[in-house]
Design an enzyme around this catalytic site. Structure first.
Site, PDB file in Angstrom:
ATOM      1  N   MET A  30       1.999   7.094  -8.303  1.00 39.64           N
ATOM      2  CA  MET A  30       2.334   6.100  -7.277  1.00 39.64           C
ATOM      3  C   MET A  30       1.872   4.724  -7.731  1.00 39.64           C
ATOM      4  SD  MET A  30       1.745   7.892  -3.640  1.00 39.64           S
ATOM      5  CE  MET A  30       2.600   9.413  -3.247  1.00 39.64           C
ATOM      6  N   SER A  31       2.702   3.728  -7.464  1.00 35.42           N
ATOM      7  CA  SER A  31       2.394   2.356  -7.861  1.00 35.42           C
ATOM      8  C   SER A  31       3.207   1.411  -6.993  1.00 35.42           C
ATOM      9  CB  SER A  31       2.778   2.153  -9.331  1.00 35.42           C
ATOM     10  OG  SER A  31       2.798   0.766  -9.631  1.00 35.42           O
ATOM     11  N   GLN A  37      -4.781 -12.464 -12.758  1.00 36.97           N
ATOM     12  CA  GLN A  37      -4.643 -11.270 -13.585  1.00 36.97           C
ATOM     13  C   GLN A  37      -3.200 -11.029 -14.035  1.00 36.97           C
ATOM     14  OE1 GLN A  37      -6.234  -8.695 -10.338  1.00 36.97           O
ATOM     15  NE2 GLN A  37      -4.796  -7.175 -11.111  1.00 36.97           N
ATOM     16  N   ASP A  73      -5.573   3.330 -12.950  1.00 38.77           N
ATOM     17  CA  ASP A  73      -5.880   2.184 -13.815  1.00 38.77           C
ATOM     18  C   ASP A  73      -7.219   2.472 -14.485  1.00 38.77           C
ATOM     19  OD1 ASP A  73      -3.679   0.154 -12.881  1.00 38.77           O
ATOM     20  OD2 ASP A  73      -4.499   1.042 -11.072  1.00 38.77           O
ATOM     21  N   LEU A  91       0.823  -1.220   0.000  1.00 37.90           N
ATOM     22  CA  LEU A  91       0.000   0.000   0.000  1.00 37.90           C
ATOM     23  C   LEU A  91       0.852   1.263   0.000  1.00 37.90           C
ATOM     24  CD1 LEU A  91      -2.814  -1.011   2.543  1.00 37.90           C
ATOM     25  CD2 LEU A  91      -2.739  -1.333   0.050  1.00 37.90           C
ATOM     26  N   HIS A  92       0.382   2.239  -0.766  1.00 43.47           N
ATOM     27  CA  HIS A  92       1.017   3.565  -0.820  1.00 43.47           C
ATOM     28  C   HIS A  92      -0.086   4.614  -0.710  1.00 43.47           C
ATOM     29  CE1 HIS A  92      -0.510   3.501  -4.897  1.00 43.47           C
ATOM     30  NE2 HIS A  92       0.222   2.439  -5.183  1.00 43.47           N
ATOM     31  N   HIS A 141      -3.364   4.144  -2.762  1.00 40.81           N
ATOM     32  CA  HIS A 141      -4.348   3.245  -2.139  1.00 40.81           C
ATOM     33  C   HIS A 141      -5.043   3.945  -0.962  1.00 40.81           C
ATOM     34  CE1 HIS A 141      -1.337   0.058  -3.587  1.00 40.81           C
ATOM     35  NE2 HIS A 141      -2.443  -0.255  -4.229  1.00 40.81           N
TER      36      HIS A 141
HETATM   37  P1  AMP Z   1      -3.397  -2.309  -7.084  1.00 37.10           P
HETATM   38  O1  AMP Z   1      -3.009  -2.646  -5.697  1.00 37.10           O
HETATM   39  O2  AMP Z   1      -2.284  -1.803  -7.920  1.00 37.10           O
HETATM   40  O3  AMP Z   1      -4.207  -3.390  -7.748  1.00 37.10           O
HETATM   41  O4  AMP Z   1      -4.382  -1.071  -6.970  1.00 37.10           O
HETATM   42  C1  AMP Z   1      -5.514  -1.113  -6.136  1.00 37.10           C
HETATM   43  C2  AMP Z   1      -6.353   0.106  -6.363  1.00 37.10           C
HETATM   44  O5  AMP Z   1      -5.589   1.275  -6.068  1.00 37.10           O
HETATM   45  C3  AMP Z   1      -6.809   0.261  -7.828  1.00 37.10           C
HETATM   46  O6  AMP Z   1      -8.122   0.759  -7.852  1.00 37.10           O
HETATM   47  C4  AMP Z   1      -5.839   1.263  -8.367  1.00 37.10           C
HETATM   48  O7  AMP Z   1      -6.339   2.004  -9.456  1.00 37.10           O
HETATM   49  C5  AMP Z   1      -5.649   2.159  -7.163  1.00 37.10           C
HETATM   50  N1  AMP Z   1      -4.398   2.912  -7.275  1.00 37.10           N
HETATM   51  C6  AMP Z   1      -3.151   2.413  -7.527  1.00 37.10           C
HETATM   52  N2  AMP Z   1      -2.264   3.404  -7.629  1.00 37.10           N
HETATM   53  C7  AMP Z   1      -2.949   4.568  -7.460  1.00 37.10           C
HETATM   54  C8  AMP Z   1      -2.596   5.951  -7.469  1.00 37.10           C
HETATM   55  N3  AMP Z   1      -1.343   6.343  -7.685  1.00 37.10           N
HETATM   56  N4  AMP Z   1      -3.567   6.862  -7.262  1.00 37.10           N
HETATM   57  C9  AMP Z   1      -4.860   6.472  -7.051  1.00 37.10           C
HETATM   58  N5  AMP Z   1      -5.256   5.184  -7.024  1.00 37.10           N
HETATM   59  C10 AMP Z   1      -4.318   4.249  -7.234  1.00 37.10           C
END
Ligand code: AMP
Length: 280
Positions: A186-187, A63, A152, A35-36, A39
């Site tokens: 952020m990712s 996925q 996304d 988480l960042h 999230h």
């Molecule tokens: P993930 O853990 O990458 O599958 O992302 C989980 C959720 O967090 C998804 O709905 C993503 O679109 C959202 N998310 C990921 N990175 C960001 C970001 N930088 N800003 C806003 N939402 C994000």
């Protein structure tokens, strides 16, 4: 206090049923963990809009179209739980693979059209995996609202379509992309970048902002692409899966920003696939 971590479907159901009976609104924030602040912005939006909030953490094997990518994906459950403490969420749903896909599991949820392009074209099966797990998460949590990031954007569209098509009574809420100060979206995958790659990673967003500015002035993609590709290459990006202008509504490919549009990119930097999209 660490929020309750639930690992068992029956326990989740037992928790959620009285909330539903009492008429409380339930918000779900599906994540793959690591988480960042992106999230956490979804968690904050859920807390503001719902009586109960469930954060899900599940690195969904269905996925991933690449075994190495799945193996490398960061897993940081303890740190994740600590980051959630200040939000005081009602449950953290952390199923393992057997809870989510018990033996004999045979169902795939598949959305056509919207998934033919962008990440759907470059990651075969990806959106089937997303739609299958997200439909399960909606049904498991009984969510009234579900919070997804515009980071996304195609996923947000796919999930919205799926909930409408399957009559799942959940409102899908899109939330803006949260960025580092230098513009990098952020990712969780940013954790995989080497120090050197991290320095060059923001070039992706910088190039996209330049292209978007020219598109707003009426320029055509064909005239902007050669220079954009050269800049990405110079920054160390190896493969560019796509750099495309598409209609915000329906994702049709565009040459000029004549209707509400977004610029989408996916590109590889030192073995890490980065994606971004911005409104034009
Ligand atoms: P993930 O853990 O990458 O599958 O992302 C989980 C959720 O967090 C998804 O709905 C993503 O679109 C959202 N998310 C990921 N990175 C960001 C970001 N930088 N800003 C806003 N939402 C994000």
């Amino acid at each position: 206090m660490i929020d309750p971590i639930i690992r068992d479907r029956a326990a989740l159901r037992a928790m959620v049923t009285p909330w539903k009976r009492a008429g409380e609104t339930i918000g779900v924030v599906p994540t793959m963990g690591a988480l960042h602040d992106g999230h956490l912005s979804l968690v904050a939006a859920a807390k503001a809009a719902c009586d109960r909030v469930i954060v899900t953490i599940f690195v969904n094997p269905k996925q991933f179209n690449n075994a190495q990518d799945l193996a490398n994906y960061p897993r940081t459950e303890e740190a994740d739980a600590r980051k959630l403490e200040r939000f005081d969420v009602d449950a953290i749903w952390v199923p393992d693979g057997d809870q989510m896909y018990p033996e004999g599991f045979a169902t795939t949820v598949s959305i056509s059209g919207l998934t033919d392009c962008l990440c759907g074209a470059t990651r075969p099966g990806h959106f089937d995996g997303v739609a299958t797990v997200v439909s399960k998460l909606f049904l498991q949590t009984g969510a009234d609202k579900a919070f997804f990031g515009e980071k996304d954007f195609q996923q947000l569209q796919v999930v919205t379509r799926m909930a409408a098509d399957l009559d799942i009574p959940v409102e899908v809420v899109g939330c803006p992309t949260i960025r580092e100060e230098d513009g990098l979206a952020m990712s969780s995958r940013n954790l995989l970048l080497s120090d050197r790659a991290r320095v060059y990673a923001p070039v992706l967003n910088a190039v996209m902002e330049n292209v978007a500015a020219a598109l707003r002035e009426g320029a055509a993609m064909a005239d902007l692409l050669p220079d954009a590709m050269k800049r990405l290459e110079r920054a160390g990006f190896t493969d560019v899966d796509y750099l495309e202008l598409r209609a915000t509504d329906g994702l049709a490919l565009l040459e000029r920003a004549e209707v509400p549009a977004r610029l989408f990119a996916a590109a590889w930097l030192a073995g890490v696939r980065l994606i971004d999209n911005i409104a034009v």
